[in-house]
Design an enzyme around this catalytic site. Sequence first.
Site, PDB file in Angstrom:
ATOM      1  N   TYR A 150      44.969  34.406  41.793  1.00 32.71           N
ATOM      2  CA  TYR A 150      43.652  35.011  41.957  1.00 32.71           C
ATOM      3  C   TYR A 150      43.025  34.564  43.272  1.00 32.71           C
ATOM      4  O   TYR A 150      42.506  35.382  44.047  1.00 32.71           O
ATOM      5  CB  TYR A 150      42.752  34.626  40.783  1.00 32.71           C
ATOM      6  CG  TYR A 150      41.292  34.978  40.978  1.00 32.71           C
ATOM      7  CD1 TYR A 150      40.849  36.290  40.854  1.00 32.71           C
ATOM      8  CD2 TYR A 150      40.357  33.981  41.278  1.00 32.71           C
ATOM      9  CE1 TYR A 150      39.504  36.611  41.029  1.00 32.71           C
ATOM     10  CE2 TYR A 150      39.015  34.295  41.459  1.00 32.71           C
ATOM     11  CZ  TYR A 150      38.601  35.604  41.339  1.00 32.71           C
ATOM     12  OH  TYR A 150      37.274  35.920  41.520  1.00 32.71           O
ATOM     13  N   LYS A 154      41.781  36.681  46.708  1.00 33.64           N
ATOM     14  CA  LYS A 154      40.458  36.589  47.314  1.00 33.64           C
ATOM     15  C   LYS A 154      40.530  36.051  48.741  1.00 33.64           C
ATOM     16  O   LYS A 154      39.692  36.396  49.591  1.00 33.64           O
ATOM     17  CB  LYS A 154      39.544  35.721  46.451  1.00 33.64           C
ATOM     18  CG  LYS A 154      39.137  36.385  45.138  1.00 33.64           C
ATOM     19  CD  LYS A 154      38.379  37.681  45.373  1.00 33.64           C
ATOM     20  CE  LYS A 154      37.837  38.292  44.093  1.00 33.64           C
ATOM     21  NZ  LYS A 154      37.061  39.530  44.340  1.00 33.64           N
TER      22      LYS A 154
END
Length: 244
Positions: A150, A154
């Site tokens: 994740y 980002k």
Amino acid sequence: MAVLTGKVAVVTGGSSGIGLAIARAFRDEGARVFITGRRKESLDTAVAELGEGVTAVVCDSSVPADLDALYETVREQAGHVDVVVANAGIGTTTRLGEVTEEQVDGLFATNVKGTIFTVQKALPLLRAGASIILTGSTAATHPQHGLEIYGASKAAVHNLARGWAHSSRRYGFRVNVLSPGMVPTPGMLDLVPSEARERAKEMIPLGRMGAPEEIAAAATFLASDASSYVNGSALAADGGAGQV
């Protein structure tokens, strides 16, 4: 006067959590707001709460055809765009040794591919001086255990903003990342166990989690003319967790 009076804003992932708070703040500041989400029921609930001045479009940001339909609706109803908040994103816990291809594909399809095409497909509608806001995360630089993939997605979003800032002169926009820390939204509550959230509070200099409304206030600054000389930056709204 409200700081977004006369502006048209698109907020993807605007049916709940931070996106909904941003849509509400923009509405309160005078903007005409278009929100997206993948579930019509959630969008209907959001529009019922937000009231006039907000239009919902069912849209999966990882599907370019859905984005085409979104911007066609915006073109027909508003004619242009002044603010784009590429906020739609997903989070999945992925522990090294147990990561699946499906998890990687899903995270990067929504968080990276979705961000790219949300911005690219908005270009023909952007008015001069438009503000593009990409929702990042402190996980881009400080990923917790299990959030490495994740965080990598980002980190890509942060890098997109730095690269796209060079296109500002050509397209007449400015682009920045809004990087929230730990904020109690439905997605975060599902992603981070309660005991981990309590431990994380000890690492936040302010000693608490943030509120969606606090992130929305930062987004309003980036959307407004008050940030007219802010470009290619990452605004961290994380209580200091990723800064010290």
